[in-house]
Design a protein around this motif. Structure first.
Motif, PDB file in Angstrom:
ATOM      1  N   GLY A 130       0.840  -1.196   0.000  1.00 37.51           N
ATOM      2  CA  GLY A 130       0.000   0.000   0.000  1.00 37.51           C
ATOM      3  C   GLY A 130       0.876   1.247   0.000  1.00 37.51           C
ATOM      4  O   GLY A 130       0.550   2.263  -0.615  1.00 37.51           O
ATOM      5  N   GLU A 131       2.007   1.138   0.678  1.00 38.30           N
ATOM      6  CA  GLU A 131       2.940   2.269   0.739  1.00 38.30           C
ATOM      7  C   GLU A 131       3.381   2.707  -0.657  1.00 38.30           C
ATOM      8  O   GLU A 131       3.715   3.879  -0.868  1.00 38.30           O
ATOM      9  CB  GLU A 131       4.161   1.881   1.587  1.00 38.30           C
ATOM     10  N   GLN A 162      -4.241  -3.075   2.482  1.00 39.83           N
ATOM     11  CA  GLN A 162      -3.920  -1.805   3.105  1.00 39.83           C
ATOM     12  C   GLN A 162      -5.121  -1.439   3.961  1.00 39.83           C
ATOM     13  O   GLN A 162      -5.972  -2.311   4.196  1.00 39.83           O
ATOM     14  CB  GLN A 162      -3.517  -0.757   2.075  1.00 39.83           C
ATOM     15  N   ILE A 163      -5.201  -0.215   4.486  1.00 43.02           N
ATOM     16  CA  ILE A 163      -6.233   0.054   5.490  1.00 43.02           C
ATOM     17  C   ILE A 163      -7.646  -0.072   4.922  1.00 43.02           C
ATOM     18  O   ILE A 163      -8.504  -0.733   5.489  1.00 43.02           O
ATOM     19  CB  ILE A 163      -6.050   1.443   6.132  1.00 43.02           C
ATOM     20  N   ASP A 164      -7.893   0.550   3.790  1.00 43.17           N
ATOM     21  CA  ASP A 164      -9.261   0.589   3.270  1.00 43.17           C
ATOM     22  C   ASP A 164      -9.671  -0.668   2.505  1.00 43.17           C
ATOM     23  O   ASP A 164     -10.785  -0.732   1.983  1.00 43.17           O
ATOM     24  CB  ASP A 164      -9.462   1.840   2.402  1.00 43.17           C
ATOM     25  N   VAL A 170      -8.237  -0.487  -3.665  1.00 50.43           N
ATOM     26  CA  VAL A 170      -7.943   0.860  -3.160  1.00 50.43           C
ATOM     27  C   VAL A 170      -7.186   1.670  -4.213  1.00 50.43           C
ATOM     28  O   VAL A 170      -7.579   2.785  -4.570  1.00 50.43           O
ATOM     29  CB  VAL A 170      -7.137   0.783  -1.849  1.00 50.43           C
TER      30      VAL A 170
END
Ligand SMILES: Cc1ncc(C[n+]2csc(CCOP(=O)(O)OP(=O)(O)O)c2C)c(N)n1
Ligand SMILES: [Mg+2]
Lengths: 258, 327
Positions: A130-131, A162-164, A170
């Motif tokens: 995700g980064e 990742q978070i979402d 995402v």
């Protein structure tokens, strides 16, 4: 550790445990009893929210007593919620805000190779998938390729979360290997939870000296804990004490058969 | 009933994170205006944008972990005639993308709304990298930018609706941890206006964001030591209601500012600039003093930095020369 801290990130660190075990236990040239040793390889954690696995790797290789792991995220602890270089000897960078590690690695690799004449000193940079949404990563990718930084090795925790949600929902990363290749990098795509494959991938990257290398390490987020595996909602959650007991039991049982 | 009637000594108030009011306000703003759109950088639930996303899926855009892209895409959307709200943690937006905000929203004069959640020390265990303390200073020096730091979730809801209807680029500062809800739906909210929450004659306590409640509680503690404090709340940091501050200072002769941020350049800096220009007055600035935050439980960290009501009261009493005032 995370149960005790009652906040923090679970999935990423568990998936990365095999990678850090190989790096700290095998590949890195380092002296835990002598942080800052001038001949050392450098390890930069760019995805700072996975600090717990770095702290665990450091403690288990002798940087500090393993007892101290239980102080994670407490007031006054050297184990800050995200790594703070000035708080703990052995940490090479402060991180947490994503996307800045690869550039720092490129700068460090450039100087040890070109000004210090030490191309044998390798700089490793651990990143999340995700980064890679951050533009800063790709600015560093172009820079490192321009200067053919063969002593720079990136490692991507390719866990597809990742978070979402799922990384491909995402912000799709798509053909990640192809992206790095067109940016001028040597790419190795492996199962990031296969110890032998990790050892081999690092060795291969060390042999490539005329361009930077990246290891796309496909890992299982929440690795070893059945109820966490592949579930993005465990990105930033910690287990309750019952859940922690189940997790430790599962990991211990697997450790014995492995 | 208004906030002024709700004394901190009354039965405990409900608590709620300030960011929750933003979530509700954005949903309401979306209902009122179909040109309100929202963008987020991989923190939808943390920043409470999921209410809007679920209600208006075609007007919500996920940009991934990319804060520079977040605000610049928003600038393009604003140019196309929308009112874009962007959200992330304050540490990253405006922490990471300040220049993009300056050039493409403020200087370019587009109504991009920058919503920075998880500001201040109360992010607690995440530590210094995530405790945004410099945002007030960073954003209030930007010409054209409106800067708002609500005191509780109810005020945050009203502020969000007001910002959606305002044509200027804005920064909205939110907090993560649950804090007392002491303002009420009936309380007025006017952009650019401060409010007197408690009238007093001995000292002026000026707060913004989460610190206003702590000052109200500190005022009660000070009352038991015979100090009659006036409490002012400045939800809008820019444009600043200088008249309210100066007229209060003229009556009390002593001002205290409090913020969950660096006092240098922050709200304390603003109060100091205002007073020294318009009415030089003795001033005590409470906040973070030229250092970074650290990990710990949210209230523990706030206490550690001397910013809980008890610690504030003691520091104010000491400055006023009142002894034995431990709150
Ligand atoms: C600049 C920045 N923006 C946002 C965040 C908040 N954040 C922390 S982890 C994360 C998700 C990153 O995804 P990935 O690197 O794949 O980590 P994983 O979920 O796999 O552990 C986000 C958005 C951050 N730490 N830094
Ligand atoms: Mg990931």
């Amino acid at each position: 550790m995370l149960e005790n801290a009652r906040s923090g990130h679970s999935a990423g660190p568990l998936g990365m445990a095999d990678l850090l075990a190989v790096l700290f236990g095998h590949s890195l040239r380092h002296r835990p009893e002598q942080p800052g040793w001038e001949d050392r390889d450098v390890f930069l954690l760019s995805n700072g929210h996975t600090a717990p696995v770095l702290y665990a790797a450091m403690a288990h290789t002798g940087y500090f007593p393993t007892d101290e792991l239980m102080t994670l995220r407490r007031l006054g602890s050297r184990l800050q919620g995200h790594p703070e270089r000035t708080a703990l000897p052995g940490l090479e960078n402060t991180s947490g805000p994503l996307g800045s590690g690869l550039s720092q690695g490129a700068g460090w690799a450039q100087i040890v190779r070109d000004l210090d004449g030490r191309p044998d000193r390798v700089v490793y940079v651990m990143m999340g998938d995700g980064e890679l949404n951050e533009g800063n990563i790709w600015e560093a990718a172009m820079y490192a390729a321009k200067y053919r930084l063969g002593n720079l090795i990136g490692i991507v925790d390719r866990n597809f979360i990742q978070i979402d949600g799922d990384t491909e929902d995402v912000m799709p990363l798509g053909d990640l290997a192809g992206k790095w290749r067109t940016f001028g990098w040597h790419v190795v795509d492996i199962d990031g939870n296969d110890i032998a494959a990790i050892v081999e991938a690092v060795d291969e990257c060390r042999r490539v000296t005329d361009q930077p290398s990246v290891i796309l390490a496909r890992t299982v987020p929440g690795r070893g804990v059945p109820y966490m595996e592949h579930d993005h909602t465990w990105h930033g959650r910690v287990p309750t004490s019952e859940q922690a007991d189940i997790a430790v039991a599962a990991l211990t049982a697997e450790g014995e058969t492995r | 009933m208004t906030a002024a009637d709700r004394a901190p000594s009354a039965p405990p108030l409900p608590t709620e994170p300030i960011r929750m009011g933003f979530g509700r306000g954005l949903l309401e703003a979306g209902r009122r205006n179909d040109r309100v759109v929202a963008l987020c950088a991989d923190l939808v639930e943390s920043t409470q944008m999921h209410h809007f996303r679920d209600a208006f899926p075609t007007r919500f855009f996920e940009v991934g972990v990319a804060e520079q892209n977040l605000v610049t895409v928003a600038s393009g959307m604003a140019a196309a005639g929308t009112v874009p709200f962007t959200s992330s943690y304050a540490a990253f937006s405006p922490g990471r993308n300040w220049e993009q905000i300056k050039t493409t929203a403020a200087l370019n004069d587009r109504p991009v709304k920058v919503v920075g959640s998880h500001a201040g020390l109360n992010v607690g265990p995440d530590g210094a990298t995530h405790q945004m303390l410099e945002d007030i200073a960073l954003m209030r020096v930007m010409p054209n930018m409106v800067v708002v730091a609500p005191a509780d979730s109810v005020e945050a809801e009203k502020a969000t609706i007001a910002l959606a209807a305002d044509p200027r680029p804005c920064y909205l500062r939110l907090a993560r941890d649950a804090t007392p809800v002491f303002t009420t739906p009936e309380d007025p909210f006017v952009l650019g206006k401060g409010r007197v929450l408690r009238a007093g004659s001995d000292v002026t306590l000026a707060g913004t964001g989460t610190m206003t409640w702590q000052l109200l509680a500190a005022a009660e503690a000070l009352a038991s030591h015979g100090i009659d404090a006036e409490v002012l709340h400045f939800a809008t940091i820019k444009p600043f209601d200088a008249d309210l501050l100066v007229s209060s200072a003229a009556r009390t002769g002593f001002v205290v500012s409090a913020e969950e941020a660096q006092i240098a350049g922050g709200f304390g800096g603003l109060v100091a600039e205002t007073l020294s220009e318009h009415r030089p007055t003795r001033l005590l600035r409470l906040g973070v003093e030229d250092r970074y935050g650290e990990s710990g439980a949210p209230t523990e960290v706030v206490e550690h930095f001397g910013l809980t009501a008890r610690r504030l009261a003691a520091r104010i009493a000491e400055a006023l020369g009142v002894t034995r005032a431990d709150g």
